[in-house]
Design a protein around this motif. Structure first.
Motif, PDB file in Angstrom:
ATOM      1  N   ASN A 166      -5.534   7.962   3.204  1.00 49.22           N
ATOM      2  CA  ASN A 166      -4.798   7.856   2.291  1.00 49.22           C
ATOM      3  C   ASN A 166      -3.785   9.038   2.051  1.00 49.22           C
ATOM      4  N   GLY A 201       0.737  -1.262   0.250  1.00 50.85           N
ATOM      5  CA  GLY A 201       0.039  -0.012   0.010  1.00 50.85           C
ATOM      6  C   GLY A 201       0.851   1.343   0.004  1.00 50.85           C
ATOM      7  N   ARG A 202       2.281   1.172   0.371  1.00 48.14           N
ATOM      8  CA  ARG A 202       2.978   2.377   0.197  1.00 48.14           C
ATOM      9  C   ARG A 202       3.595   2.625  -1.053  1.00 48.14           C
ATOM     10  N   ILE A 203       3.967   3.677  -1.598  1.00 47.11           N
ATOM     11  CA  ILE A 203       4.479   4.077  -2.792  1.00 47.11           C
ATOM     12  C   ILE A 203       5.951   5.002  -2.504  1.00 47.11           C
ATOM     13  N   ARG A 246      -6.729   1.441  -8.660  1.00 45.70           N
ATOM     14  CA  ARG A 246      -5.935   1.711  -7.517  1.00 45.70           C
ATOM     15  C   ARG A 246      -5.800   3.150  -7.784  1.00 45.70           C
ATOM     16  N   GLY A 288       1.655   9.459  -0.724  1.00 47.54           N
ATOM     17  CA  GLY A 288       2.773   8.169  -0.827  1.00 47.54           C
ATOM     18  C   GLY A 288       2.177   6.754  -0.606  1.00 47.54           C
ATOM     19  N   THR A 289       0.765   6.930  -0.658  1.00 49.62           N
ATOM     20  CA  THR A 289       0.199   5.454  -0.477  1.00 49.62           C
ATOM     21  C   THR A 289      -0.769   5.334  -1.704  1.00 49.62           C
ATOM     22  N   ALA A 322       5.411   1.097  -6.012  1.00 51.07           N
ATOM     23  CA  ALA A 322       4.305   0.554  -5.350  1.00 51.07           C
ATOM     24  C   ALA A 322       4.393  -0.891  -4.964  1.00 51.07           C
ATOM     25  N   GLN A 333      -4.713   3.006  -2.592  1.00 52.30           N
ATOM     26  CA  GLN A 333      -5.776   2.048  -2.069  1.00 52.30           C
ATOM     27  C   GLN A 333      -6.737   1.592  -3.286  1.00 52.30           C
ATOM     28  N   TRP A 391      -4.432  12.476  -7.639  1.00 56.60           N
ATOM     29  CA  TRP A 391      -4.330  10.971  -7.823  1.00 56.60           C
ATOM     30  C   TRP A 391      -3.929  10.789  -9.041  1.00 56.60           C
ATOM     31  N   HIS A 440      -3.205   5.963  -6.742  1.00 52.67           N
ATOM     32  CA  HIS A 440      -2.099   6.434  -5.936  1.00 52.67           C
ATOM     33  C   HIS A 440      -1.905   7.989  -5.431  1.00 52.67           C
ATOM     34  N   ARG A 441      -1.554   8.073  -4.497  1.00 54.32           N
ATOM     35  CA  ARG A 441      -1.742   9.436  -3.917  1.00 54.32           C
ATOM     36  C   ARG A 441      -0.118  10.160  -4.053  1.00 54.32           C
TER      37      ARG A 441
END
Length: 814
Positions: free
Chosen positions: A608, A519-521, A624, A611-612, A540, A614, A636, A626-627
């Motif tokens: 959220n 879940g982390r980027i 998905r 850098g995460t 990711a 969901q 996003w 991506h923030r």
């Protein structure tokens, strides 16, 4: 055949100037057991009929470095080998017939000064004095490079061949390579034949220098070398009484170049629409051959030539020549190790600048082969930029009909090719087209560069000043800064790395710590042993054993090759999944309010954070979210299965009608990122740029343990930085920055702008560029006075080491 060994350290295929240069430079490095195989006779393909122009200034510092090396080498070769090279540094003059062209060549003069190339802007009167035969009535400006020259191309190749032989290399003519052998992903040797006799040479290094045969030879080994021959025309007059030694003359506005040689005048052309040749293959017996005359094709060039050089009207024609030369889809040659096959190296596709390029290219490739890494950044000509589809012959035939002429066309910023378009399209392409998108092309991808208003023409009107889409970009840019914008970034390269050892494998390659929770980027670089940047990417973590790497579309093949090159015994699978997902980037301070209208998921900072990612429901589909951001705003990147992309786009568009949603193009993406001083790979950061000097130390974690480049990072930390990447803003809001303008520090040129665009929020042109700073503090760097030189004129600039826009990165965490 007694003269051919059963084994060699390297086999070079092709005896033109490129192959001879590679053999010469490998031999110079001490590689005595080299074999060069030429199917017919040395120089018999293209080299023998090349014009032999030696122009030192190229489009970048390293290409200029290679061209200058060639010029110096060719001066020295005659003394070394006893073979006359015909190298004469007669200088060159480029004249402009329009104000736009004058601006271009004056920009080139500024660049030449930055690269330490001797150059001078000269007036039409000075041109006439140096070139009395020239009609200068409509010349508006000119540039003179006194150390440019001309040479005898065939003798250059022969001198290189002799120099290679003197150092132990074997050069054998009339030997055809019939196959390149491989096993376990690496070259193992070649098969050859000569007069019915056949044999094999074992070798783990093979260099394809086969010129216009290179594509077919490479294809037989599953290697992509996209090039295609075109007919290239020139004429040589009978001797002209009183014709003395003259500089090489280029009149790009008339697609023409002129060269005096032995009292005769040569007129050559790079016409706007060229004639591709050899689509069905090059004839087997081709050797020192000419192509059929087509005087009607050349006549428009000659008519302008007679007006430009009136003495041509009375001079007899000694030779009217038509011969084939290889051209590539982007007018840049290919150098390096093929990503598909280890040990398979390429030096081919020279786009009619093979003589001036091959000396330096052979040197660079030989060092690359010897050291296992390029001697400096060669991404501009790296074979890994080629896309697999580009070996398609119909694509190549259409594209090279244009690229030949682009050599002398105006090199306007943002100029788009017009042939062979539409090959790679996002699922949103027709949606965007219907809404006014004007497309550009990168790596075959059609990408919306800007959006036309209702009733506005959907075409580029090129200029070195504000182009016709400047106001469109401003409106898109300010929408992203103040409201919400939507970008289609489906062209991102997407690489899935998975397996039991995936985390350990990526930890070895990435400078940042990517062993994070699912879940982390993580934003990171992959470095080389010198601390240079080989790749710029986000990672990711999808699960304990799977990661998604997102890279620029243009670098995908390079990044795949880098990963696979370093994959040893690890239990890891690397897969290109680019086509599986579209990417919709929703960016701006109102992006959260909009995305919450189309998704029931929680997009708060608590659930959220930056850098995460969901998994979310969006419209009636799944994606998905991506923030992350490349524009410096809340937003996003939505990774949507390709089959659902159009639906998700429609859902966002419908919901955005009341929020001021604006469709945005790549020009706006770039202008936003440069306000934030985000780096662009290939311009601001390359394999030659140390990650710390590029200002990316925040993405490097030496404490995590060993990784490629770690020692170089620690050494640089201890020794201190020798240069820094600085952001500049021009005080005058009118001038524009694009790339390669000269950076002037306290009155002295110290570097060039690596990338530039207009900062519509900051109110002026913005650029990035490296400034030498050995032994200096940040305060010392900022204490200087800076200017940027554009086409010979200097403009005051503000310098910053932190982003001029949102230096604390508060907006991305809103």
């Amino acid at each position: 055949m007694s003269s051919l060994p059963a084994k060699a350290r390297a086999v070079v295929i092709g005896g033109g100037v490129s192959g001879c240069s590679v053999a010469y430079h490998l031999a110079k490095l001490g590689w005595s057991d080299i074999v060069l195989l030429e199917r017919k006779q040395l120089t018999s393909g293209t080299t023998w009929h090349a014009a032999g122009l030696i122009g030192q200034l190229r489009a970048s510092q390293n290409m200029t470095r290679l061209a200058k090396y060639s010029a110096d080498l060719y001066v020295q070769l005659e003394a070394e080998t006893g073979v006359a090279t015909g190298m004469r540094q007669v200088g060159s003059i480029t004249v402009a017939l329009t104000e736009e062209r004058k601006h271009e060549i004056y920009r080139q003069a500024s660049l030449a000064r930055a690269f330490d190339v001797d150059v001078r802007e000269i007036s039409p009167a000075e041109v006439k004095q140096m070139y009395p035969h020239l009609n200068t009535s409509d010349v508006v400006g000119a540039v003179h490079l006194p150390l440019d020259g001309q040479c005898d191309p065939a003798n250059i190749a022969m001198a290189l061949a002799k120099g290679a032989r003197q150092r132990g290399a074997r050069i054998v003519e009339n030997v055809k390579v019939t196959k390149v052998h491989a096993a376990k992903g690496r070259v193992t040797g070649v098969s050859w034949e000569k007069d019915g006799e056949r044999g094999t040479i074992d070798s783990d290094i093979v260099v394809n220098c086969a010129g216009m045969w290179a594509r077919e030879l490479a294809a037989s080994s599953g290697v992509t070398v996209p090039l295609h021959a075109c007919e290239h025309f020139y004429l040589v007059t009978e001797p002209i009484p009183g014709l003395s030694r003259l500089p090489v003359l280029r009149v790009p506005d008339e697609c023409a170049y002129y060269k005096e040689d032995a009292g005769k005048m040569m007129l050559g052309a790079f016409e706007p629409v060229a004639k591709p040749w050899g689509t069905a293959g090059i004839p087997e017996d081709f050797c020192f051959d000419q192509l059929p005359e087509d005087f009607a094709h050349f006549e428009p060039i000659l008519e302008k030539g007679v007006n430009r050089m009136p003495m041509l009207g009375t001079a007899g024609i000694h030779t009217f020549f038509n011969g084939p030369e290889s051209f590539t889809p982007d007018d840049r040659y290919y150098l390096g190790e093929a990503p598909e096959l280890g040990g398979y190296w390429v030096a081919a596709g020279y786009n009619s600048i093979g003589i001036v390029s091959s000396g330096g290219a052979g040197m660079a490739l030989a060092q690359w082969i010897n050291d296992g890494e390029a001697p400096f950044d060669l991404w501009e000509v790296d074979i890994r930029r080629a896309q697999p589809f580009q070996k398609n012959r119909r694509y190549l035939k259409e594209r090279v009909s244009e690229t030949l002429g682009l050599l002398y066309a105006d090199h306007f910023p943002y100029r788009q090719v017009v042939t062979s378009r539409g090959v790679r399209r996002s699922p949103l392409h027709e949606h965007l087209k219907a809404r006014g998108a004007v497309f550009g092309e990168v790596a075959g991808w059609e990408r919306a560069n800007w959006f036309a208003r209702d009733g506005q023409e959907r075409e580029y009107r090129y200029s070195w000043k504000r182009q016709n889409w400047f106001d469109n970009q401003r409106d898109e840019h300010l929408a992203v800064r103040n409201g919400v914008g939507l970008f289609d970034m489906t062209s991102f390269g997407k690489i899935r790395v998975e397996g039991r050892d995936a985390a350990a494998f990526l930890q070895k390659l990435c400078a940042n710590d990517v062993d994070v929770a699912p879940g982390r980027i993580v934003y990171t670089q992959m470095l080389n042993a010198k601390g240079g940047i080989e790749s710029d990417l986000t990672v990711a973590r999808l699960s304990d054993t799977a990661f998604l790497l997102v890279v620029p579309g243009a670098t995908l093949q390079r990044d795949l090759a880098w990963l696979r090159r370093h994959l040893g015994d690890e239990f890891v699978v690397v897969t290109d999944v680019t086509a599986a997902e579209s990417v919709l980037c929703l960016m701006g301070p109102r992006s959260r309010g909009l995305i919450q209208k189309v998704s029931p998921n929680d997009f708060s900072n608590e659930n959220n954070p930056f850098g995460t990612f969901q998994e979310v429901e969006i419209g009636m589909g799944l994606a998905r979210a991506h923030r992350v951001t490349y524009v410096g705003e809340l937003g996003w990147e939505l990774y949507v299965p390709t089959d659902q992309a159009a639906h998700v786009f429609e859902a966002i568009e419908d919901a955005g009608a009341g929020t001021g949603l604006r469709l945005c193009g790549l020009h706006t993406l770039d202008s936003c990122r440069i306000e934030k001083a985000f780096r662009h790979f290939g311009h601001d950061i390359t394999e030659e740029d140390h990650v710390l000097e590029a200002g990316l130390g925040f993405a490097v974690k030496p404490s995590k343990g060993d990784f490629i480049g770690r020692d170089a990072v620690l050494r640089k930390k201890e020794a201190g930085l020798s240069r820094r990447l600085v952001q500049f803003r021009l005080a005058d809001p009118e001038p524009l920055l694009f790339h390669n303008e000269a950076i002037v520090r306290d009155g002295r040129i110290v570097g060039t702008i690596t990338s530039g665009n207009y900062g519509h929020h900051l109110g002026g042109a913005i650029g990035l560029g490296y400034v030498p700073c050995a032994g200096e503090t940040e305060a010392d760097v900022l204490a200087s006075s800076y200017e940027i030189e554009i086409a010979g004129e200097r403009f005051a600039a503000e310098a910053a080491l932190k982003p001029l826009y949102d230096p604390k990165a508060e907006r991305v965490r809103m």
